[in-house]
Design a protein around this motif. Structure first.
Motif, PDB file in Angstrom:
ATOM      1  N   ARG A  50       0.876  -1.208  -0.115  1.00 58.54           N
ATOM      2  CA  ARG A  50      -0.063  -0.010   0.035  1.00 58.54           C
ATOM      3  C   ARG A  50       0.711   1.100  -0.067  1.00 58.54           C
ATOM      4  NH1 ARG A  50      -4.614   0.499   4.722  1.00 58.54           N
ATOM      5  NH2 ARG A  50      -5.339  -1.081   3.383  1.00 58.54           N
ATOM      6  N   ALA A  51       1.966   1.227   0.780  1.00 58.22           N
ATOM      7  CA  ALA A  51       2.822   2.529   0.838  1.00 58.22           C
ATOM      8  C   ALA A  51       3.381   2.696  -0.553  1.00 58.22           C
ATOM      9  CB  ALA A  51       3.827   2.376   1.821  1.00 58.22           C
ATOM     10  N   ARG A  52       3.962   1.715  -1.110  1.00 62.81           N
ATOM     11  CA  ARG A  52       4.716   1.778  -2.393  1.00 62.81           C
ATOM     12  C   ARG A  52       3.715   2.247  -3.553  1.00 62.81           C
ATOM     13  NH1 ARG A  52       9.997  -0.189  -2.561  1.00 62.81           N
ATOM     14  NH2 ARG A  52       9.625  -0.240  -4.960  1.00 62.81           N
ATOM     15  N   ASN A  53       2.598   1.624  -3.469  1.00 63.68           N
ATOM     16  CA  ASN A  53       1.520   2.005  -4.408  1.00 63.68           C
ATOM     17  C   ASN A  53       0.951   3.513  -4.429  1.00 63.68           C
ATOM     18  OD1 ASN A  53       1.650  -0.409  -5.734  1.00 63.68           O
ATOM     19  ND2 ASN A  53       0.025  -1.449  -4.546  1.00 63.68           N
ATOM     20  N   SER A  54       1.178   3.943  -3.253  1.00 62.17           N
ATOM     21  CA  SER A  54       0.645   5.199  -2.908  1.00 62.17           C
ATOM     22  C   SER A  54       1.520   6.387  -3.577  1.00 62.17           C
ATOM     23  CB  SER A  54       0.295   5.393  -1.441  1.00 62.17           C
ATOM     24  OG  SER A  54       1.564   5.569  -0.656  1.00 62.17           O
ATOM     25  N   VAL A  55       2.736   5.970  -3.925  1.00 66.41           N
ATOM     26  CA  VAL A  55       3.823   6.935  -4.350  1.00 66.41           C
ATOM     27  C   VAL A  55       3.166   7.489  -5.843  1.00 66.41           C
ATOM     28  CG1 VAL A  55       6.217   7.434  -4.917  1.00 66.41           C
ATOM     29  CG2 VAL A  55       5.469   6.220  -2.772  1.00 66.41           C
ATOM     30  N   GLU A  56       3.214   8.712  -5.802  1.00 64.72           N
ATOM     31  CA  GLU A  56       3.158   9.161  -7.392  1.00 64.72           C
ATOM     32  C   GLU A  56       4.321   9.042  -8.401  1.00 64.72           C
ATOM     33  OE1 GLU A  56       0.218  10.067  -8.836  1.00 64.72           O
ATOM     34  OE2 GLU A  56      -0.905   9.753  -7.070  1.00 64.72           O
ATOM     35  N   PRO A  57       4.317   8.773  -9.385  1.00 62.15           N
ATOM     36  CA  PRO A  57       5.477   8.750 -10.287  1.00 62.15           C
ATOM     37  C   PRO A  57       6.150   9.990 -10.535  1.00 62.15           C
ATOM     38  CG  PRO A  57       3.611   7.414 -11.578  1.00 62.15           C
ATOM     39  CD  PRO A  57       3.135   8.171 -10.349  1.00 62.15           C
ATOM     40  N   VAL A  58       7.501  10.319 -10.326  1.00 66.00           N
ATOM     41  CA  VAL A  58       8.134  11.698 -10.411  1.00 66.00           C
ATOM     42  C   VAL A  58       8.126  11.830 -11.982  1.00 66.00           C
ATOM     43  CG1 VAL A  58      10.400  12.859 -10.195  1.00 66.00           C
ATOM     44  CG2 VAL A  58       9.402  11.332  -8.357  1.00 66.00           C
ATOM     45  N   VAL A  59       7.430  12.868 -12.328  1.00 66.75           N
ATOM     46  CA  VAL A  59       7.336  13.458 -13.754  1.00 66.75           C
ATOM     47  C   VAL A  59       8.277  14.787 -13.958  1.00 66.75           C
ATOM     48  CG1 VAL A  59       5.793  14.137 -15.700  1.00 66.75           C
ATOM     49  CG2 VAL A  59       5.014  12.351 -14.053  1.00 66.75           C
ATOM     50  N   VAL A  60       9.221  14.487 -15.136  1.00 70.90           N
ATOM     51  CA  VAL A  60      10.234  15.684 -15.415  1.00 70.90           C
ATOM     52  C   VAL A  60       9.870  16.065 -16.813  1.00 70.90           C
ATOM     53  CG1 VAL A  60      12.533  16.126 -15.817  1.00 70.90           C
ATOM     54  CG2 VAL A  60      11.936  14.361 -14.129  1.00 70.90           C
ATOM     55  N   LYS A  61       9.801  17.494 -16.849  1.00 73.46           N
ATOM     56  CA  LYS A  61       9.521  18.113 -18.098  1.00 73.46           C
ATOM     57  C   LYS A  61      10.773  18.754 -18.683  1.00 73.46           C
ATOM     58  CE  LYS A  61       6.350  21.483 -20.391  1.00 73.46           C
ATOM     59  NZ  LYS A  61       5.328  22.024 -20.128  1.00 73.46           N
ATOM     60  N   ILE A  62      10.900  18.575 -19.901  1.00 79.68           N
ATOM     61  CA  ILE A  62      12.167  18.989 -20.527  1.00 79.68           C
ATOM     62  C   ILE A  62      11.483  19.914 -21.801  1.00 79.68           C
ATOM     63  CG2 ILE A  62      14.138  18.874 -21.981  1.00 79.68           C
ATOM     64  CD1 ILE A  62      14.356  17.724 -19.212  1.00 79.68           C
ATOM     65  N   GLU A  63      11.891  21.356 -21.848  1.00 81.69           N
ATOM     66  CA  GLU A  63      11.371  22.435 -22.905  1.00 81.69           C
ATOM     67  C   GLU A  63      12.207  22.213 -24.140  1.00 81.69           C
ATOM     68  OE1 GLU A  63       8.694  23.824 -22.578  1.00 81.69           O
ATOM     69  OE2 GLU A  63       7.950  23.803 -20.318  1.00 81.69           O
ATOM     70  N   LYS A  64      11.702  22.662 -25.060  1.00 83.62           N
ATOM     71  CA  LYS A  64      12.395  22.663 -26.272  1.00 83.62           C
ATOM     72  C   LYS A  64      13.344  23.659 -26.092  1.00 83.62           C
ATOM     73  CE  LYS A  64      11.977  23.484 -31.269  1.00 83.62           C
ATOM     74  NZ  LYS A  64      10.725  23.979 -32.570  1.00 83.62           N
ATOM     75  N   GLY A  65      14.612  23.470 -26.654  1.00 82.60           N
ATOM     76  CA  GLY A  65      15.689  24.506 -26.405  1.00 82.60           C
ATOM     77  C   GLY A  65      16.578  24.389 -25.046  1.00 82.60           C
ATOM     78  N   ASP A  66      16.023  23.462 -24.140  1.00 86.42           N
ATOM     79  CA  ASP A  66      16.931  23.235 -22.990  1.00 86.42           C
ATOM     80  C   ASP A  66      18.204  22.457 -23.304  1.00 86.42           C
ATOM     81  OD1 ASP A  66      15.043  24.534 -21.605  1.00 86.42           O
ATOM     82  OD2 ASP A  66      14.039  22.806 -20.472  1.00 86.42           O
TER      83      ASP A  66
END
Length: 306
Positions: A257-273
């Motif tokens: 339950r503890a592991r499943n409650s963790v939201e995925p870490v989402v990373v955003k990369i912008e065009k030109g970064d």
């Protein structure tokens, strides 16, 4: 009469079904002729090549810029958060009603047998020869065994409330890196532990029961002679048994339950970064972004034009 100009295809020669099929094929051809180049160009843009293979903490020889905006799930960071959530789960133990009541009943029975033998010299109960020997010996010490019977009962009562653990259960939770446990018990149960949550070092295990009994007797019964203390320790050890049991199934469910409650870490990369920059150290995160781009593990990419 003027001659009518003939069309390249005389559609009057086709049925409605044939015309529908023809128009559908034309539409599909148009979609494919436009879509395939876009798809191919998108895949090409998603592929980012470096001049050489880099390792973490090396200096970059080049500037590498993201050709698109995109997001991705940082699996390594997500897994780290899941591990941290799992580490916070405290192992669950159950206070055994049956084991506790068996100790309680045996203790009361021993008290009655010592009292009865002191008066009658007869042991009518069907008990082990070892227990008979201890009862007879208890009645020959001091006050006919009354102190031995009383202190043994109080010692058993103390360990019933303190809780006794299986050595293998404690060893397992220690191996899992845990330092604290929690004991669940029914509110209807006539006994309860002194502490619901405790450190591993506070747990009395079966392997150290003898020394724990001696420690309890020394601290609480300073009037005991050595032979009396030894007899009480022997009788108590025969009665006391583990009465707190590791609930591995419930603990596992709490971990899941503890592991499943963790939201995925989402990373955003912008065009030109910048993904890499000349003369700066290459990080594991940058290498991870490169791998993700080249293996197409991205989503929510920006619209591409051709």
């Amino acid at each position: 009469m003027a001659n009518k100009k003939k069309l390249p295809i005389d559609f009057t020669l086709f049925s409605k079904v044939q015309l529908t099929a023809f128009i559908s094929l034309m539409a599909i051809s148009l979609i494919l002729s436009v879509g395939i180049p876009i798809f191919l160009s998108s895949n090409m843009l998603l592929s980012v090549k470096t001049s050489r293979e880099y390792k973490a903490n090396e200096l970059s020889d080049e500037d590498l810029i993201s050709p698109i905006s995109f997001t991705f799930i940082d699996e390594e960071s997500t897994e780290k958060l899941k591990d941290e959530a799992e580490a916070k789960v405290i192992p669950y133990f159950t206070y055994s009603y049956s084991a506790t009541m068996e100790m309680k009943n045996t203790s009361e029975k021993l008290y009655s047998l010592i009292e009865e033998y002191s008066k009658t010299g007869i042991i009518e109960e069907d008990i082990s020869e070892a227990m008979k020997g201890y009862i007879i010996l208890a009645t020959k010490i001091g006050d006919g065994g009354e102190k031995i019977a009383l202190y043994t009962r109080e010692t058993v009562e103390y360990f019933i409330k303190k809780g006794v653990f299986q050595e293998s259960d404690i060893a397992q939770v220690v191996q899992d890196g845990k330092k604290t446990i929690v004991v669940e018990q029914s509110s209807d149960f006539p006994y309860s532990l002194e502490k619901k949550e405790m450190g591993i070092g506070e747990c009395t295990t079966s392997i150290y029961l003898r020394s724990s009994i001696y420690q309890y007797l020394v601290q609480n019964y300073s009037d005991l002679a050595f032979d009396e203390m030894q007899l009480i320790a022997d009788l108590s050890q025969m009665i006391i048994k583990p009465n707190v049991i590791y609930d591995e199934i419930y603990t596992k469910s709490q971990v899941d339950r503890a592991r499943n409650s963790v939201e995925p870490v989402v990373v955003k990369i912008e065009k030109g970064d910048y993904i890499l920059k000349t003369d700066t150290l290459v990080t594991e995160e940058q290498l991870n972004i490169l791998e993700i781009l080249n293996t197409k593990k991205v989503f929510n990419t920006s619209p591409l034009s051709i």
